[in-house]
Motif scaffolding. Structure first.
Motif, PDB file in Angstrom:
ATOM      1  N   UNK A   1      49.391  13.492 -13.915  1.00  0.00           N
ATOM      2  CA  UNK A   1      50.383  13.973 -12.962  1.00  0.00           C
ATOM      3  C   UNK A   1      51.638  14.470 -13.679  1.00  0.00           C
ATOM      4  N   UNK A   2      52.065  13.756 -14.711  1.00  0.00           N
ATOM      5  CA  UNK A   2      53.243  14.185 -15.468  1.00  0.00           C
ATOM      6  C   UNK A   2      53.000  15.522 -16.147  1.00  0.00           C
ATOM      7  N   UNK A   3      51.815  15.696 -16.725  1.00  0.00           N
ATOM      8  CA  UNK A   3      51.502  16.967 -17.383  1.00  0.00           C
ATOM      9  C   UNK A   3      51.484  18.112 -16.386  1.00  0.00           C
ATOM     10  N   UNK A   4      50.911  17.882 -15.204  1.00  0.00           N
ATOM     11  CA  UNK A   4      50.878  18.924 -14.181  1.00  0.00           C
ATOM     12  C   UNK A   4      52.287  19.250 -13.709  1.00  0.00           C
ATOM     13  N   UNK A   5      53.131  18.242 -13.548  1.00  0.00           N
ATOM     14  CA  UNK A   5      54.509  18.482 -13.119  1.00  0.00           C
ATOM     15  C   UNK A   5      55.254  19.352 -14.119  1.00  0.00           C
ATOM     16  N   UNK A   6      55.116  19.067 -15.402  1.00  0.00           N
ATOM     17  CA  UNK A   6      55.809  19.849 -16.419  1.00  0.00           C
ATOM     18  C   UNK A   6      55.302  21.288 -16.452  1.00  0.00           C
ATOM     19  N   UNK A   7      53.988  21.468 -16.372  1.00  0.00           N
ATOM     20  CA  UNK A   7      53.415  22.816 -16.449  1.00  0.00           C
ATOM     21  C   UNK A   7      53.795  23.650 -15.236  1.00  0.00           C
ATOM     22  N   UNK A   8      53.608  23.090 -14.044  1.00  0.00           N
ATOM     23  CA  UNK A   8      53.933  23.854 -12.831  1.00  0.00           C
ATOM     24  C   UNK A   8      55.437  24.022 -12.676  1.00  0.00           C
ATOM     25  N   UNK A   9      56.208  23.027 -13.105  1.00  0.00           N
ATOM     26  CA  UNK A   9      57.666  23.159 -13.043  1.00  0.00           C
ATOM     27  C   UNK A   9      58.172  24.273 -13.933  1.00  0.00           C
ATOM     28  N   UNK A  10      57.590  24.420 -15.113  1.00  0.00           N
ATOM     29  CA  UNK A  10      57.988  25.508 -16.008  1.00  0.00           C
ATOM     30  C   UNK A  10      57.698  26.868 -15.383  1.00  0.00           C
ATOM     31  N   UNK A  11      56.552  26.989 -14.696  1.00  0.00           N
ATOM     32  CA  UNK A  11      56.229  28.241 -14.010  1.00  0.00           C
ATOM     33  C   UNK A  11      57.243  28.532 -12.915  1.00  0.00           C
ATOM     34  N   UNK A  12      57.587  27.518 -12.112  1.00  0.00           N
ATOM     35  CA  UNK A  12      58.530  27.711 -11.020  1.00  0.00           C
ATOM     36  C   UNK A  12      59.915  28.098 -11.503  1.00  0.00           C
ATOM     37  N   UNK A  13      60.392  27.432 -12.542  1.00  0.00           N
ATOM     38  CA  UNK A  13      61.723  27.749 -13.059  1.00  0.00           C
ATOM     39  C   UNK A  13      61.757  29.156 -13.648  1.00  0.00           C
ATOM     40  N   UNK A  14      60.726  29.526 -14.386  1.00  0.00           N
ATOM     41  CA  UNK A  14      60.696  30.861 -14.964  1.00  0.00           C
ATOM     42  C   UNK A  14      60.696  31.941 -13.904  1.00  0.00           C
ATOM     43  N   UNK A  15      59.886  31.765 -12.848  1.00  0.00           N
ATOM     44  CA  UNK A  15      59.839  32.762 -11.780  1.00  0.00           C
ATOM     45  C   UNK A  15      61.168  32.841 -11.044  1.00  0.00           C
ATOM     46  N   UNK A  16      61.779  31.693 -10.762  1.00  0.00           N
ATOM     47  CA  UNK A  16      63.057  31.691 -10.050  1.00  0.00           C
ATOM     48  C   UNK A  16      64.169  32.298 -10.892  1.00  0.00           C
ATOM     49  N   UNK A  17      64.160  32.048 -12.172  1.00  0.00           N
ATOM     50  CA  UNK A  17      65.210  32.611 -13.028  1.00  0.00           C
ATOM     51  C   UNK A  17      65.173  34.142 -12.994  1.00  0.00           C
ATOM     52  N   UNK A  18      63.993  34.702 -13.161  1.00  0.00           N
ATOM     53  CA  UNK A  18      63.917  36.157 -13.174  1.00  0.00           C
ATOM     54  C   UNK A  18      64.173  36.740 -11.790  1.00  0.00           C
ATOM     55  N   UNK A  19      63.870  35.998 -10.734  1.00  0.00           N
ATOM     56  CA  UNK A  19      64.213  36.464  -9.393  1.00  0.00           C
ATOM     57  C   UNK A  19      65.729  36.478  -9.193  1.00  0.00           C
ATOM     58  N   UNK A  20      66.401  35.407  -9.568  1.00  0.00           N
ATOM     59  CA  UNK A  20      67.860  35.347  -9.419  1.00  0.00           C
ATOM     60  C   UNK A  20      68.528  36.393 -10.301  1.00  0.00           C
ATOM     61  N   UNK A  21      67.994  36.562 -11.487  1.00  0.00           N
ATOM     62  CA  UNK A  21      68.555  37.582 -12.389  1.00  0.00           C
ATOM     63  C   UNK A  21      68.418  38.969 -11.767  1.00  0.00           C
ATOM     64  N   UNK A  22      67.254  39.269 -11.225  1.00  0.00           N
ATOM     65  CA  UNK A  22      67.060  40.581 -10.597  1.00  0.00           C
ATOM     66  C   UNK A  22      67.941  40.729  -9.362  1.00  0.00           C
TER      67      UNK A  22
END
Length: 674
Positions: A645-666
């Motif tokens: 569960x911890x590994x899945x949280x880190x992997x999916x969390x990294x995807x979510x943060x990356x997508x949100x960052x580029x959305x906010x930047x755009x």
């Protein structure tokens, strides 16, 4: 012209050398490109075959034990350990030599193995305990596990297949009986004999010439092992018949009249010896050598996997509609209104300028606990990369089932190498958060190298100590334990620090499209806590993977085969898409209510799927693993479920943060501010 002729001559010479090298080493083009661990061994009639034994395993108890921990017969030359890979040792495999030996195409009736010393009361109790816990004996022949077929109690005409066979059985009278006689069947495939014609198109100065060469037949003939089956029996041997017999002597036995697993005879009693025997028959099969694993890897329910994929596609399409149709149209309308109200006209219409446009000066404000966020994203990128590369290689067939432990070995190697990506991502994000300042990158890279590995290694060490205490082969040997520590500190940590160094010295950084105010804007009170939405958002990623999660859990804890990595690769891609879309939607919803604290919320919007995975693990333990016995097995299940569960949280969390960052930047790069 001379250069062209020289080139063609060189090509001819190299082709000829390659061809004769193949001929000399008895290699044909059809067999020249077998993957490591999957090259066929061809046996000539009468050639010796030797079966090996693996650890005793049980679906109800997750503690594997050595085969010779029970009073079984040992080979004449003593027990020798087979060379094992890193993955095999981590999985608890302990492959050793066995006394089961036979010759190719030589059928043998009842063969005597040994008569043990009188079984001590402690050994008798141990055998009874192993029978109660449904432990299985695992024989291997030419890397193929032995298979047992039994009738389905619901549908007698349907045969159920399982690897291995039980140590024994408890009869209706309460007595325990050991399976001491094995009826073995070896399925073989005859290779085509004759001349192997090797043809190659060789370039010469005069043109192309087709040359045929004849290769001698040793490599082309012989038989390959394509199946290994067993019918275990419990037979009470006649003391007079086995008296004075040596290992591998033939003798008349009741088993020769028929081996019926439902009839038992060899009762487990203290101070009484056990007698073991076997018989073997060779059956020619039409199954080709490349297809011999199909019977083991066959998985039913392909329609269920397709349903899982279609279900995930529906979720992705639904979220994409929100992002592309509603969200982007709303953003464009807001931008148009913002530009119309710009300049001097903005003052009388200030009330119309609301939502995300008011937090432009705080959208890129440094989040709380930035070091921890950068470290978790770096570890998440590493875990995600490891999963993608491992599943891709497995889907392409490089993780051959003949190479036991190859999947675990590959995962570990990829994880170590991707420390470079973890360090680079963590420090790169740190520089972005700090507006281009690289000061403190060493602490970020160091923590990225020890956070998840440290947690995982701590849990692994605690569980390993429990396995050591119980004498299980699942415990990692001390020498391998030291090797893992050295791999961590001398491979993973340096690569992570090297990735951080590259990121710290990389020229340029992400320039924010807006300036950050010196004083943080007060966040209005929300009617509903944003973390409630974060918790609910995890249902969508979980809905994408829960069907595949069931099959994976069944493979890990019930010993079922999982080899549909093509489906898993597609589901992983859909999961990444869902995580990105969910995080973007929740980030936009937060900005619309003037809440600029989107960094951590975007991470957990997709990472909250880990909570649902933990909930499903509890459900699976209660309703599907009800046969799990003992606190040790439960501790193993809980410990590894938490790590997953911890590994899945880190992997999916990294995807979510990356997508949100580029959305906010755009989003804010399209706004014109004074």
């Amino acid at each position: 012209m001379a250069m062209a002729m020289a080139s063609r001559t060189t090509s001819t010479i190299l082709s000829t050398l390659l061809l004769f090298t193949m001929m000399h080493f008895d290699i044909s083009p059809a067999t020249a490109f077998y993957l490591p661990g999957s090259y066929p061994h061809r046996y000539l009639p009468g050639e010796a075959l030797a079966a090996k034994v693996n650890s005793l395993t049980s679906a109800s108890s997750k503690l594997p034990f050595p085969y010779y921990s029970l009073p079984f017969c040992s080979p004449q030359g003593g027990v020798n350990r087979a060379a094992e890979s890193l993955g095999e040792l981590l999985l608890g495999d302990r492959i050793e030599t066995s006394p089961y030996r036979f010759s190719m195409l030589t059928n043998s009736s009842t063969v005597f193995l040994c008569r043990t010393d009188p079984v001590s009361p402690a050994a008798a109790d141990l055998i009874r305990s192993r029978i109660d816990d449904a432990y299985h004996v695992n024989l291997l022949l030419d890397t193929l596990p032995v298979v047992r077929y039994v009738s389905n109690p619901i549908a007698p005409d349907v045969l159920l297949r399982s690897t291995g066979f039980p140590v024994g059985v408890r009869a209706d009278d309460g007595e325990y009986y050991v399976y001491n006689h094995l009826r073995l069947t070896v399925l073989v495939n005859k290779q085509k004999n004759g001349t192997a014609r090797v043809e190659t198109l060789m370039a010469t100065v005069d043109g192309s010439e087709l040359i045929g060469l004849s290769a001698g037949g040793g490599g082309a003939g012989g038989y390959t092992v394509v199946g290994f089956e067993v019918v275990p029996c419990s037979v009470e041997h006649d003391e007079a018949a086995i008296g004075g017999k040596k290992m591998y002597d033939g003798f008349p036995s009741k088993a020769a009249a028929g081996c019926d697993p439902s009839v038992v005879g060899m009762r487990v009693q203290a101070n009484r010896p056990l007698a073991f025997s076997y018989e073997v028959a060779f059956v020619e099969s039409a199954v080709a050598w490349p297809s011999r694993w199909d019977a083991y890897l066959e998985m039913g329910g392909a329609q269920v996997h397709w349903f899982s994929i279609l279900n995930s596609i529906v979720v992705v399409a639904f979220l994409a509609a929100i992002v592309l149709v509603i969200l982007l149209r709303t953003v464009r309308r807001d931008l148009a209104q913002y530009e119309e109200l710009g300049g001097e006209a903005a003052a009388p219409h200030a009330d119309d300028i609301a939502g995300w446009k008011l937090v432009a000066g705080d959208a890129f404000r440094e989040p709380s606990h930035p070091v921890l966020l950068c470290v978790m994203v770096g570890d998440g990128v590493r875990i995600l990369g490891m999963g993608v590369v491992t599943i891709l290689f497995a889907a392409l067939g490089f993780m051959s089932p003949a190479s036991r432990g190859a999947l675990v070995t590959g995962m570990l190697c990829f994880y170590l190498v991707l420390g470079l990506a973890a360090g680079y991502t963590a420090v790169r994000l740190w520089k972005t958060v700090r507006h281009g300042e690289a000061a403190g990158w060493k602490a970020v890279a160091w923590r990225a190298s020890v956070l998840f590995p440290g947690i995982g290694f701590s849990v692994f060490t605690a569980l390993n100590c429990v396995l050591w205490y119980n004498g299980s082969t699942g415990a990692v040997p001390f020498a391998l334990f030291v090797v893992l520590i050295m791999l961590w500190f001398f491979v993973s940590v340096p690569l992570t620090l090297a990735g951080g160094l590259l990121a710290s010295r990389a020229r340029g950084h992400v320039e924010y499209p807006v300036k950050t105010n010196k004083i943080a804007r007060q966040v209005p009170a929300a009617q509903c806590s944003p973390w409630v939405l974060v918790a609910v958002a995890g249902t969508l990623p979980f809905g994408t993977l829960f069907i595949e999660l069931f099959f994976i859990m069944s493979s890990l804890w019930l010993g079922r085969v999982y080899y549909v990595f093509g489906f898993l690769l597609v589901v992983l891609g859909l999961l990444v898409a869902v995580c990105a879309e969910v995080s973007v939607v929740l980030t936009y919803m937060g900005l619309c209510v003037e809440d600029w604290r989107w960094w951590w919320r975007s991470f957990f919007a997709s990472g909250s799927v880990a909570a649902y995975i933990l909930g499903y693990a509890v459900y699976y333990l209660v309703f599907d693993l009800h046969s799990l016995s003992g606190p040790v097995s439960a501790a193993l299940y809980v410990g590894y479920s938490l790590l997953m569960a911890l590994a899945v949280m880190l992997a999916t969390g990294a995807v979510g943060l990356g997508a949100s960052f580029w959305f906010v930047y755009y989003l804010f790069s399209t706004v014109k501010l004074d």
